[in-house]
Design an enzyme around this catalytic site. Structure first.
Site, mmCIF file in Angstrom:
data_model
loop_
_atom_site.group_PDB
_atom_site.id
_atom_site.type_symbol
_atom_site.label_atom_id
_atom_site.label_comp_id
_atom_site.label_asym_id
_atom_site.label_seq_id
_atom_site.Cartn_x
_atom_site.Cartn_y
_atom_site.Cartn_z
ATOM 1 C CE1 TYR A 17 -2.471 3.403 1.959
ATOM 2 C CE2 TYR A 17 -4.069 2.106 0.743
ATOM 3 C CZ TYR A 17 -3.716 3.275 1.374
ATOM 4 O OH TYR A 17 -4.597 4.318 1.420
ATOM 5 C CG HIS A 21 -0.944 5.543 -1.408
ATOM 6 N ND1 HIS A 21 -1.442 4.262 -1.459
ATOM 7 C CD2 HIS A 21 -2.040 6.373 -1.387
ATOM 8 C CE1 HIS A 21 -2.767 4.293 -1.452
ATOM 9 N NE2 HIS A 21 -3.152 5.580 -1.404
ATOM 10 C CE1 TYR A 40 -6.426 11.211 1.677
ATOM 11 C CE2 TYR A 40 -7.005 12.099 -0.468
ATOM 12 C CZ TYR A 40 -7.150 11.121 0.495
ATOM 13 O OH TYR A 40 -8.012 10.071 0.291
ATOM 14 C CD1 TRP A 80 -6.596 5.321 -6.046
ATOM 15 C CD2 TRP A 80 -4.661 5.081 -7.126
ATOM 16 N NE1 TRP A 80 -5.604 5.234 -5.100
ATOM 17 C CE2 TRP A 80 -4.396 5.090 -5.745
ATOM 18 C CE3 TRP A 80 -3.599 4.932 -8.007
ATOM 19 C CZ2 TRP A 80 -3.113 4.949 -5.211
ATOM 20 C CZ3 TRP A 80 -2.316 4.801 -7.491
ATOM 21 C CH2 TRP A 80 -2.083 4.808 -6.104
ATOM 22 C CD1 TRP A 81 -10.638 4.448 -5.457
ATOM 23 C CD2 TRP A 81 -12.681 4.589 -6.319
ATOM 24 N NE1 TRP A 81 -11.225 5.558 -4.925
ATOM 25 C CE2 TRP A 81 -12.496 5.681 -5.424
ATOM 26 C CE3 TRP A 81 -13.902 4.486 -6.998
ATOM 27 C CZ2 TRP A 81 -13.486 6.625 -5.179
ATOM 28 C CZ3 TRP A 81 -14.888 5.430 -6.747
ATOM 29 C CH2 TRP A 81 -14.673 6.498 -5.854
#
Length: 570
Positions: A17, A21, A40, A80-81
């Protein structure tokens, strides 16, 4: 608005993960920015002891007017999802991560990192009003808003248009608050101005110090006012002595004056408008008021005799915290409720603030605006002459500071034209002996009693030559005033004239005994006020040495002597 949610990551996928990112698609980053998303953060709950089948991710971001549907429906978001679906819990059809919204239950010391943190300096001069935003850490000027100032020439007497000023201040701050996080407000204003208060309201309009009507009681006031040896305030025309204003108002408007329960100096009036708290302060009290004894640092005998001393609120340290902004005002303008309001300062004294902590024995500062005010920090008072409009001002540390001034900015505006002068235009003025003999503005200075005139030798000047004459005149007047003063080896020019190359060159040529420096900070008064309100600011005035132009010096020496001979006869 801040959004927060909880997401779920398959066990063992933590490193993957993070890797994905770290390599966030640039097109996705652009998509988020276009929707106003910033600040963010995603945090991983990495507690290995918990018996859970998934790891938890806590996400927060800020966004204004977020269109969540448009954000989600964009192809880059959906790709992206789908890319992340193999390592996260997602909705079956859309691959959108399952995210449970989190409810905010507590806030503390919110710093608004999305906006630059600034000190707002309210700088009210006689000619212009400015709001300067100074960086909260470096003191650098980030933004400036400006408008001209005006007086209401209407009964009961010409007075400050404080209502219009207040509306402009609030509207301007409201606009700036959209882009900046205003942590505090510092205030600096011109002197010789006072508000007679009846509770929270004005008992009388704030009188314009250039009103000639104050002179109606000049003989009686001349008898009552304190001796120069006590107040170090010269007798000034119009209402330039605050004591004369109060004396005249008390006689002329006796009924209204009886209702006065407090007297607020001009910087403190605006501090009260913001904070609701009343205070007094020494730099405005000691600004040729006749109300203050600068050597003993207390109210003058005259002020005590008139029973005005009891009307002044407690004298607080210059730059002391008055309080935070009134809650309803913070809401109206859009400022943070924690915004601190500081006890304001007289503008010419604000120019001294960056230097009063310096270790040197003496330092002379020329503060230029509507008034050119020349003060020597740690100077001696024994050279002061009342007939030359010399006085003792009081600096932010409460010390008596020898001072001389003239209306340099006002006179320069009277003499100049719109065309900027070159050095060749200055040479023309010197070669032809065209002289401006003081004074060209009422109000004060060594030649306040004289009527200005120009000896033009029958020559019609071009616009640029008119401006050159203005530059030469203010340089000669500054040089003359410096000769009357207890002056240091170093002279620093602050304010408007610090950007006038002709003025600096002429002054450097005339004063080989001094090193003349120009401050390269845009506004010395605002910088000084900001420094008082935040002692941790790294505000360091950038100085440049003014240089003499050798080719004009012989002509200038002769011209200067001619001018001195003529003004010596006045």
């Amino acid at each position: 608005m801040r959004y927060a949610s909880l997401m779920y990551l398959h066990k063992g996928s933590e490193e993957e993960y993070k890797r994905r990112h770290d390599d966030l698609w640039p097109e996705l980053a652009d998509h988020l920015k276009q929707h106003g998303i910033h600040n963010y953060y995603i945090h991983l709950d990495s507690n290995k002891d918990r018996d859970r089948s998934e790891s938890r991710l806590y996400a927060t971001f800020d966004a204004d007017d977020l269109d969540a549907e448009a954000l989600a429906n964009h192809p880059v978001m959906q790709r992206w999802w789908e890319y992340m679906a193999d390592i996260m819990k997602t909705k079956t059809l859309s691959f959108e991560p399952i995210a449970n919204a989190l409810e905010e239950v507590f806030q503390f010391n919110i710093l608004k990192p999305d906006k630059p943190r600034v000190v707002a300096v309210l700088d009210i001069g006689k000619t212009n009003i400015k709001i300067c935003l100074m960086d909260g850490q470096t003191g650098a000027l980030l933004h400036i808003e400006k408008r001209t100032n005006a007086v209401i020439d209407a009964p009961p007497y010409p007075h400050i248009d404080e209502g219009s000023i207040w509306h402009w201040i609030k509207d301007t701050l409201a606009g700036l608050a959209q882009r900046y996080f205003i942590t505090s407000i510092a205030i600096t204003t011109h002197g010789a101005t006072i508000a007679c208060m009846d509770g929270d309201k004005l008992a009388l309009p704030i009188l314009d110090y250039e009103y000639d009507g104050v002179s109606e009681c000049k003989d009686e006031y001349g008898t009552a006012r304190p001796a120069f040896s006590e107040s170090f305030s010269p007798r000034l025309p119009q209402g330039l002595n605050l004591g004369a204003q109060l004396f005249w108002q008390q006689q002329r408007f006796a009924t209204e004056f009886e209702t006065v329960d407090s007297l607020l100096l001009y910087p403190q009036y605006w501090g009260f408008k913001f904070s609701g708290n009343k205070a007094s302060e020494v730099t405005s009290l000691g600004c040729h008021t006749d109300l203050w004894n600068p050597t003993s640092c207390q109210f003058s005998s005259f002020c005590e005799t008139q029973k005005w001393a009891g009307l002044f609120p407690d004298v607080l340290e210059t730059g002391a915290k008055l309080g935070v902004i009134l809650p309803n005002l913070a809401e109206e303008i859009g400022l943070p409720p924690s915004c601190v309001i500081f006890n304001g300062i007289h503008d010419s004294n604000a120019s001294l603030v960056p230097y009063i902590g310096q270790p040197m024995e003496k330092l002379t500062v020329v503060s230029s605006g509507t008034w050119t005010v020349i003060a020597t920090i740690n100077g001696k008072l024994d050279s002061l002459r009342e007939d030359k409009d010399m006085l003792a001002n009081v600096d932010a540390l409460g010390r008596a500071t020898p001072t001389i001034r003239f209306m340099g900015g006002r006179e320069w505006e009277q003499l100049r034209n719109d065309s900027k002068a070159k050095l060749s235009d200055v040479s023309f003025i010197l070669e032809h002996g065209i002289l401006a003999i003081p004074a060209f503005a009422k109000g004060g200075g060594p030649f306040a009693h004289c009527e200005g005139r120009i000896l033009d030798r029958g020559i019609v000047l071009t616009p640029a030559q008119q401006s050159a004459l203005a530059d030469v005149y203010v340089a000669l007047m500054t040089d003359y005033c410096l000769d009357l003063m207890d002056t240091s080896d170093t002279v620093i020019v602050e304010g408007a004239f610090s950007n006038n190359t002709n003025f600096l060159t002429l002054l450097a040529c005339m004063r080989s005994q001094n090193e003349i420096y120009a401050s390269r900070d845009v506004t010395g008064t605002s910088g000084g006020a900001a420094l008082l309100s935040n002692k941790s600011l790294k505000l360091k005035g950038r100085l440049s040495l003014a240089m003499c132009e050798a080719q004009i010096k012989p002509l200038l020496n002769l011209y200067r002597q001619q001018w001195r001979d003529l003004v010596g006869e006045l």
